[in-house]
Design a protein around this motif. Structure first.
Motif, PDB file in Angstrom:
ATOM      1  N   TRP A   2      55.465   5.418 -45.614  1.00 65.06           N
ATOM      2  CA  TRP A   2      56.335   6.162 -46.531  1.00 65.06           C
ATOM      3  C   TRP A   2      56.255   5.694 -47.979  1.00 65.06           C
ATOM      4  O   TRP A   2      56.586   6.454 -48.889  1.00 65.06           O
ATOM      5  CB  TRP A   2      57.782   6.192 -46.045  1.00 65.06           C
ATOM      6  N   ARG A  15      57.812  11.585 -47.913  1.00 64.64           N
ATOM      7  CA  ARG A  15      57.251  10.950 -46.711  1.00 64.64           C
ATOM      8  C   ARG A  15      58.346  10.346 -45.839  1.00 64.64           C
ATOM      9  O   ARG A  15      58.316  10.483 -44.608  1.00 64.64           O
ATOM     10  CB  ARG A  15      56.260   9.857 -47.112  1.00 64.64           C
ATOM     11  N   GLU A  26      57.245  11.621 -54.003  1.00 66.50           N
ATOM     12  CA  GLU A  26      56.372  11.668 -52.830  1.00 66.50           C
ATOM     13  C   GLU A  26      56.808  10.638 -51.793  1.00 66.50           C
ATOM     14  O   GLU A  26      56.769  10.907 -50.584  1.00 66.50           O
ATOM     15  CB  GLU A  26      54.915  11.437 -53.229  1.00 66.50           C
ATOM     16  N   THR A  27      57.243   9.470 -52.230  1.00 69.55           N
ATOM     17  CA  THR A  27      57.741   8.446 -51.307  1.00 69.55           C
ATOM     18  C   THR A  27      58.922   8.985 -50.509  1.00 69.55           C
ATOM     19  O   THR A  27      58.971   8.832 -49.282  1.00 69.55           O
ATOM     20  CB  THR A  27      58.122   7.170 -52.085  1.00 69.55           C
ATOM     21  N   TYR A  33      60.144  13.148 -44.023  1.00 69.52           N
ATOM     22  CA  TYR A  33      59.332  13.696 -42.940  1.00 69.52           C
ATOM     23  C   TYR A  33      59.328  12.774 -41.719  1.00 69.52           C
ATOM     24  O   TYR A  33      59.438  13.240 -40.583  1.00 69.52           O
ATOM     25  CB  TYR A  33      57.887  13.940 -43.388  1.00 69.52           C
TER      26      TYR A  33
END
Length: 146
Positions: A28, A136, A132-133, A139
């Motif tokens: 992540w 992730r 973006e971290t 998700y």
């Protein structure tokens, strides 16, 4: 300290499960390539996560320390990529009315040569990476909840 936010359908408990497993860190955290060792008491305050950043063949071995830990609510880390710098990373989990949670992440460099970059410029550089971290992280937590 600049902040990014992401709302997820995963519960705070599911997000915390990902954060509390140090071996998931490179899954992540953008830029983390591998984990070499995790303290048995991770993510308790004082626990260490030994990791590498970069891409093969240029990897830098470093560590991240947990500074504060409130399960399912808050995690404060001191991330290192020395000699570039060190940065406290503040993660807050807040339940949403639909059973999911909002994840808030703040980060700014406090030590090292990266401090020479003006704060607003650092935040412009950090925002896409941290977004973006969180994507992730969300998700992974959503998959755990499914």
């Amino acid at each position: 300290m600049g902040e990014v936010r992401r709302t997820t359908t995963a519960t705070p408990a599911a997000v915390w499960e990902v954060l509390a497993n140090g071996w998931y860190y490179p899954a992540w955290v953008v830029g983390a390539a591998r984990v070499r060792a995790v303290s048995s008491n991770w993510p308790a305050a004082g626990a260490l996560l030994h990791h590498s950043v970069g891409a093969w063949p240029v990897l830098v071995n470093d560590r991240t320390e947990s500074l504060r830990c409130e399960p399912e609510r808050e995690l404060v880390l001191l991330a290192s990529v020395w000699p570039i710098g060190r940065a406290p990373v503040h993660l807050v989990l807040a339940p949403t009315t639909d059973g999911g949670c909002e994840i808030v992440m703040g980060e700014d460099v406090t030590e090292g040569p990266a401090r020479l970059v003006p704060g607003p410029v650092r935040q412009v550089l950090f925002a896409p990476r941290n977004g973006e971290t969180l994507r992730r992280l969300a998700y992974l937590a959503e998959r755990r909840s499914a």
